[in-house]
Write a protein that holds these residues in place. Structure first.
Motif, PDB file in Angstrom:
ATOM      1  N   ILE A  42       0.889  -1.336   0.016  1.00 24.03           N
ATOM      2  CA  ILE A  42       0.054   0.202  -0.088  1.00 24.03           C
ATOM      3  C   ILE A  42       0.920   1.306  -0.079  1.00 24.03           C
TER       4      ILE A  42
ATOM      5  N   ARG B 237      -6.142   6.387   5.217  1.00 30.38           N
ATOM      6  CA  ARG B 237      -5.405   7.142   4.012  1.00 30.38           C
ATOM      7  C   ARG B 237      -5.419   8.549   3.954  1.00 30.38           C
TER       8      ARG B 237
ATOM      9  N   THR C 229     -11.582  -3.431  -3.726  1.00 29.75           N
ATOM     10  CA  THR C 229     -11.677  -3.447  -2.260  1.00 29.75           C
ATOM     11  C   THR C 229     -13.028  -3.461  -1.666  1.00 29.75           C
TER      12      THR C 229
ATOM     13  N   HIS D 172      -4.177  -8.466   2.609  1.00 30.38           N
ATOM     14  CA  HIS D 172      -3.772  -6.952   2.422  1.00 30.38           C
ATOM     15  C   HIS D 172      -4.921  -6.201   1.909  1.00 30.38           C
TER      16      HIS D 172
ATOM     17  N   GLY E 195      -5.676  -3.173   2.176  1.00 29.49           N
ATOM     18  CA  GLY E 195      -5.426  -1.834   1.485  1.00 29.49           C
ATOM     19  C   GLY E 195      -5.080  -1.641   0.224  1.00 29.49           C
ATOM     20  N   ASP E 196      -4.583  -2.844  -0.295  1.00 26.58           N
ATOM     21  CA  ASP E 196      -4.125  -2.903  -1.760  1.00 26.58           C
ATOM     22  C   ASP E 196      -4.901  -4.084  -2.588  1.00 26.58           C
TER      23      ASP E 196
END
Length: 466
Positions: free
Chosen positions: A153, A239, A349, A377, A379-380
């Motif tokens: 990320i 973020r 996501t 993961h 976030g990515d």
């Protein structure tokens, strides 16, 4: 023909080539759990020239060769080919240079990732690539699979950490392009052909890695969220407030968190109450106090708005490692469940929660005693799912589980492989994530560089069998 080839291999490489019972069992397979294969010969190269000689002979005699690194891959990419040569780079483990002005590290392909990380830190720099298998996986394997890991990320996939590379082509030709510059637009960026190609186009022998400024501090927070939509709000807030300092956003569903903390005595539950989903957040910056304050800001807002039900900000690095230990306990699957069917998929996501719910429900409906663990993961946009059917014992229904999961992934517009590669395990399903035109172009590139189809034969591309 085989006798002549083996004699030539022995004459060229001497004590660095092994045959028959002298080939250690560890070189018969990777972590994919597929049936082991003892190769015709094992070459443990010490230099790029050794790699070149091996590939030149294999090319001349049309003998398939499988490059091997740390053997931590889960897709069968490093599993030897029947009647072929295994080419291990684990002896090419030198760190050749640290350039603190250019912020680069030049390494041989057999350097373990963890060694490269620690060497960079000793020089006051930081290697952003990070995997749970950091002390067993090797740089060459990381690059050949375009590995992802915990900090994508912030720092991106493995290809984002490479400036230059040395590669040996299937016919033994050595291509040396150990560029250190961030800006170099002189013709094609050839290294991108080999990063992520899983050893089917060339063997990576050396690389120039791009390093970062060493963070003064890595701060961690562990959160319990009521549900997936709340977790998404937490991600957006992290973020916004942390920006480029956000290095990790790891998510664990109760299926994974409850199972691992309940089965491994070394792990402790962070909260007394159960939550709908669990999140590890890591941020890294130049000031430890600012890092913690930024995390406190994120958690304060999340608690106030109900996105987080409970949270922990560890007071020491040891406490932070204890929280990360749950997420990194995946190496214990074999002890806890036996054989598993493991997935590494990419999905938008916002659709990850829906996909997990669908996958866990479908697997449980088909196999009522199924153990299915979800984490990733997020976030990515990378989701992992691991499944074991206890009643099936060692005869796990891999094909049926795989087809069920990949069909659901395809319906969500996802990819069958986010970071672990295709290898042998996922090759039959590559068409779910790539168009016929893309597959045709891949085939043309493969044929152009490896006309005899000797390098990692049968891997990745449908129709590439020997």
């Amino acid at each position: 023909m085989t006798h002549d080839f083996l004699e030539s291999l022995k004459n060229e490489l001497g004590p660095d080539v092994f045959f028959g019972d002298d080939i250690p069992a560890r070189y018969h397979n990777d972590w994919s759990g597929m049936t082991p294969v003892r190769p015709l010969a094992l070459v443990r190269a010490r230099t790029t020239e050794h790699v070149s000689k091996t590939l030149r002979l294999c090319h001349q005699h049309k003998v398939p060769v499988t490059p091997q690194g740390g053997l931590t891959g889960l897709a069968g990419g490093a599993r030897p080919i029947e009647g072929g040569v295994a080419l291990s780079l684990d002896r090419m483990n030198a760190i050749e240079e640290i350039d603190t002005v250019m912020a680069t590290m030049t390494v041989q392909a057999g350097v373990p990732l963890g060694v490269a990380q620690r060497t960079a830190e000793d020089a006051g720099l930081f290697l952003g690539l990070d995997l749970g298998a950091r002390d067993s996986c090797l740089i060459g394997g990381n690059l050949s699979t375009n590995a992802g890991g915990n900090r994508v990320i912030r720092f991106g996939m493995a290809r984002e950490h490479v400036l230059g590379m040395e590669v040996v082509l299937p016919d033994g030709t050595i291509i040396t392009s150990l560029n250190k510059m961030l800006k170099n637009n002189a013709g094609y960026d050839l290294k991108q052909l080999f990063i992520g190609s899983e050893g089917t186009l060339g063997v990576i022998t050396r690389a120039v890695l791009r390093l970062q400024a060493k963070p003064a501090d890595l701060a961690t927070a562990f959160c319990g969220c009521p549900d997936f939509p709340s977790m998404l709000e937490l991600l957006k807030s992290a973020r916004q407030h942390l920006g480029a300092a956000l290095t990790s956003f790891e998510v664990m569903w109760p299926s994974f968190y409850d199972f691992m903390t309940g089965r491994l005595p070394s792990l402790r539950r962070a909260f007394s109450e159960q939550h709908g989903i669990y999140v590890l957040i890591e941020n890294g910056g130049r000031n430890a106090e600012d890092n913690r304050m930024l995390l406190e800001t994120v958690l304060g807002e999340a608690l106030e708005k109900g996105w987080v039900s409970d949270a922990i900000l560890p007071a020491s690095n040891r406490e932070a490692r204890d929280l990360w230990a749950v997420r990194e306990s995946v190496s214990e699957y074999g002890k806890l469940m036996g054989p598993t069917t493991a997935f590494d998929v990419g999905v938008p996501t916002s659709a990850a929660g829906r996909l997990v719910e669908a996958v866990e429900a479908a697997v449980s409906e088909r196999w009522p005693d199924a153990i299915g663990l979800s984490y990733g993961h997020i976030g990515d946009s990378n989701l992992h799912f691991v499944c074991n059917i206890p009643s099936a014992g060692t005869n796990q229904p891999y094909k049926a589980i795989t087809e069920l999961v990949f069909d659901l992934v395809a319906k969500e517009g996802g990819t069958i492989s986010a970071e672990h590669g295709i290898g042998l395990v996922k090759k039959p399903y590559l068409k779910l994530s790539r168009t016929p035109e893309e597959l045709a172009l891949m085939g043309k590139i493969k044929h152009a560089l490896d006309p005899h189809n000797v390098l990692n034969t049968g891997k990745v591309l449908p129709g590439s069998e020997y």
